[in-house]
Scaffold this motif. Structure first.
Motif, PDB file in Angstrom:
ATOM      1  N   SER A   1      -5.307   3.429   7.946  1.00 41.35           N
ATOM      2  CA  SER A   1      -6.342   2.601   7.315  1.00 41.35           C
ATOM      3  C   SER A   1      -5.724   1.554   6.390  1.00 41.35           C
ATOM      4  O   SER A   1      -6.237   0.436   6.278  1.00 41.35           O
ATOM      5  CB  SER A   1      -7.339   3.474   6.549  1.00 41.35           C
ATOM      6  OG  SER A   1      -6.714   4.156   5.473  1.00 41.35           O
ATOM      7  N   ASP A   2      -4.611   1.897   5.741  1.00 34.52           N
ATOM      8  CA  ASP A   2      -3.909   0.925   4.887  1.00 34.52           C
ATOM      9  C   ASP A   2      -3.493  -0.305   5.695  1.00 34.52           C
ATOM     10  O   ASP A   2      -3.686  -1.450   5.271  1.00 34.52           O
ATOM     11  CB  ASP A   2      -2.663   1.551   4.266  1.00 34.52           C
ATOM     12  CG  ASP A   2      -2.959   2.475   3.095  1.00 34.52           C
ATOM     13  OD1 ASP A   2      -4.102   2.463   2.609  1.00 34.52           O
ATOM     14  OD2 ASP A   2      -2.044   3.212   2.682  1.00 34.52           O
TER      15      ASP A   2
ATOM     16  N   SER B   1      -7.002  -6.912   7.720  1.00 33.65           N
ATOM     17  CA  SER B   1      -8.303  -7.503   7.368  1.00 33.65           C
ATOM     18  C   SER B   1      -8.157  -8.506   6.224  1.00 33.65           C
ATOM     19  O   SER B   1      -8.933  -9.461   6.109  1.00 33.65           O
ATOM     20  CB  SER B   1      -9.295  -6.410   6.967  1.00 33.65           C
ATOM     21  OG  SER B   1      -9.549  -5.539   8.053  1.00 33.65           O
ATOM     22  N   GLN B   2      -7.147  -8.273   5.362  1.00 34.86           N
ATOM     23  CA  GLN B   2      -6.897  -9.179   4.241  1.00 34.86           C
ATOM     24  C   GLN B   2      -6.036 -10.386   4.637  1.00 34.86           C
ATOM     25  O   GLN B   2      -5.677 -11.192   3.798  1.00 34.86           O
ATOM     26  CB  GLN B   2      -6.214  -8.425   3.101  1.00 34.86           C
ATOM     27  CG  GLN B   2      -7.076  -7.355   2.452  1.00 34.86           C
ATOM     28  CD  GLN B   2      -6.307  -6.593   1.384  1.00 34.86           C
ATOM     29  OE1 GLN B   2      -5.781  -7.187   0.434  1.00 34.86           O
ATOM     30  NE2 GLN B   2      -6.230  -5.280   1.512  1.00 34.86           N
TER      31      GLN B   2
ATOM     32  N   GLN C   1      -4.647  -1.287   8.636  1.00 35.51           N
ATOM     33  CA  GLN C   1      -5.831  -1.994   9.113  1.00 35.51           C
ATOM     34  C   GLN C   1      -6.452  -2.840   7.995  1.00 35.51           C
ATOM     35  O   GLN C   1      -6.900  -3.962   8.241  1.00 35.51           O
ATOM     36  CB  GLN C   1      -6.843  -0.992   9.664  1.00 35.51           C
ATOM     37  CG  GLN C   1      -6.366  -0.310  10.945  1.00 35.51           C
ATOM     38  CD  GLN C   1      -7.243   0.860  11.364  1.00 35.51           C
ATOM     39  OE1 GLN C   1      -7.926   1.474  10.530  1.00 35.51           O
ATOM     40  NE2 GLN C   1      -7.240   1.172  12.652  1.00 35.51           N
ATOM     41  N   ASP C   2      -6.455  -2.322   6.774  1.00 33.94           N
ATOM     42  CA  ASP C   2      -6.998  -3.067   5.632  1.00 33.94           C
ATOM     43  C   ASP C   2      -6.153  -4.315   5.342  1.00 33.94           C
ATOM     44  O   ASP C   2      -6.698  -5.383   5.028  1.00 33.94           O
ATOM     45  CB  ASP C   2      -7.049  -2.182   4.386  1.00 33.94           C
ATOM     46  CG  ASP C   2      -8.152  -1.130   4.454  1.00 33.94           C
ATOM     47  OD1 ASP C   2      -9.035  -1.260   5.329  1.00 33.94           O
ATOM     48  OD2 ASP C   2      -8.113  -0.192   3.635  1.00 33.94           O
TER      49      ASP C   2
ATOM     50  N   THR D   1       0.854  -1.192   0.000  1.00 35.98           N
ATOM     51  CA  THR D   1       0.000   0.000   0.000  1.00 35.98           C
ATOM     52  C   THR D   1       0.884   1.233   0.000  1.00 35.98           C
ATOM     53  O   THR D   1       2.065   1.171   0.336  1.00 35.98           O
ATOM     54  CB  THR D   1      -0.912   0.045   1.238  1.00 35.98           C
ATOM     55  OG1 THR D   1      -0.104   0.077   2.430  1.00 35.98           O
ATOM     56  CG2 THR D   1      -1.841  -1.165   1.292  1.00 35.98           C
TER      57      THR D   1
END
Length: 361
Positions: free
Chosen positions: A121-122, A128-129, A124-125, A110
């Motif tokens: 947020s990057d 999540s992935q 955290q994303d 990212t």
């Protein structure tokens, strides 16, 4: 228990001293020092000290993460700044190349585009992935706490590269991998003293505020001038935010407000190159009328040295891929990882710039 702790501390100190002695004699061997040796054969000056370590160790057990084989893992890399900067381009490519070489199952990448909220947020994303290990190039030394907490909640280890966090090693992150930024500032000051004969009026183009790179490169430079060259007077310090256009704007202003400036210390090459443009537009000869020293080691800056428009460049090595994944493998192999792992940096001046151009990034 106290005797054991003191004994262990003494042993670590002795080991570090022995390592330093070996490095000075040219007997130490590491990925970073191998690079320095290869580049020295092209004419580049090696750093005063090769890759070293400091701080207490962090192990898989103390960090509290499950064991992992990187070949079965999802690894996330969070880049902080726009990849218009050669340093960031080289850094990201190095991570990608080494991930492929090591055989990482999946690499998520990212780019925060210089926005702290996006970097949070990057990360955290990526969690999540399914990211199981994170390599983070922090935008700032502060502000990533929400992302670090999210990683800790999932017991995902975090390695930081090129900028330190004002957080706790082996709790909020495993370790910091990067350059000794204070030493970079000192080496830049030594180069400035040499090219100016220790006399003149210096302007400092500061990096972005809020991170240890700017603070440390400033401290190293200022302290070294005070100690070694009282004849070099610092007459201006203004941020150029590590950007070429901003460095140019600041230099244009300084040419008007401080026309007697005879030297510029830019805390990265992009700002230094911006200063070159501003000086030329004002009818001055950069590298001659105004001496320029900067930090990074980009090909454009080394080319400016070849062209006589620059006077010295202290490298900040962006090639973290091999060191980052080697550190991750050691961590998962049960070894203790020091709080700070310092990568080696080169230096360029008029004596080696042409021969070393191919080694710049």
């Amino acid at each position: 228990m106290m005797i054991q702790r003191r004994t262990r501390t003494l042993a670590v100190a002795c080991l570090l001293a022995a390592t330093a002695t070996l490095a000075a004699s040219g007997c130490s061997k590491s990925e970073g020092s191998d690079n320095a040796s290869a580049d020295s054969s092209q004419g580049a000056q090696a750093a005063k000290s090769p890759e070293t370590s400091s701080g207490s160790g962090c192990s898989l057990q103390t960090y509290g993460s499950p064991k992992l084989d990187l070949k079965d893992a999802v690894v996330g890399f969070s880049q902080s700044e726009k990849e218009a900067n050669p340093f960031r381009i080289a850094e990201t490519q190095s991570i990608k190349d080494e991930a492929k070489k090591v055989g990482v199952k999946k690499l998520l990448t990212t780019n925060a585009q210089s926005q702290l909220s996006k970097q949070i947020s990057d990360i955290q994303d990526m969690l999540s992935q399914g990211a199981q290990f994170l390599i983070v190039a922090p935008l700032n030394s502060d502000g990533l706490e929400p992302a670090l907490k999210a990683a800790a909640a999932k017991k995902v280890p975090v390695l930081t590269i090129d900028r330190k966090l004002n957080s706790t090693a082996c709790k909020d992150y495993v370790a910091f991998l990067g350059s000794d930024f204070v030493e970079q500032g000192k080496r830049a000051a030594d180069a400035m003293i040499k090219t100016t004969s220790g006399k003149g009026k210096v302007a400092i183009l500061l990096g972005a505020s809020g991170n240890n790179v700017t603070t440390d490169r400033t401290k190293g430079f200022v302290d070294q001038l005070k100690a070694k060259a009282p004849g070099l007077e610092i007459v201006a310090q203004q941020t150029g935010e590590f950007a070429r256009d901003k460095g140019q704007q600041v230099m244009e202003q300084l040419i008007q407000s401080k026309p007697d400036i005879t030297a510029v210390y830019a805390e990265n090459d992009e700002m230094g190159l911006g200063a070159v443009t501003a000086l030329k537009a004002a009818g001055k000869k950069p590298g001659k009328d105004v001496k320029i020293v900067s930090v990074d080691g980009t090909r454009n800056a080394v080319q400016a040295l070849v062209n006589g428009e620059y006077n010295a460049v202290i490298e900040s090595n962006p090639r973290f891929g091999p060191l980052a994944f080697a550190t991750a493998q050691k961590f998962y192999g049960g070894e203790e990882i020091p709080e700070n792992v310092i990568i080696s940096d080169r230096a360029y001046d008029e004596t080696n710039a042409k021969a070393s151009l191919g080694g710049a990034f």
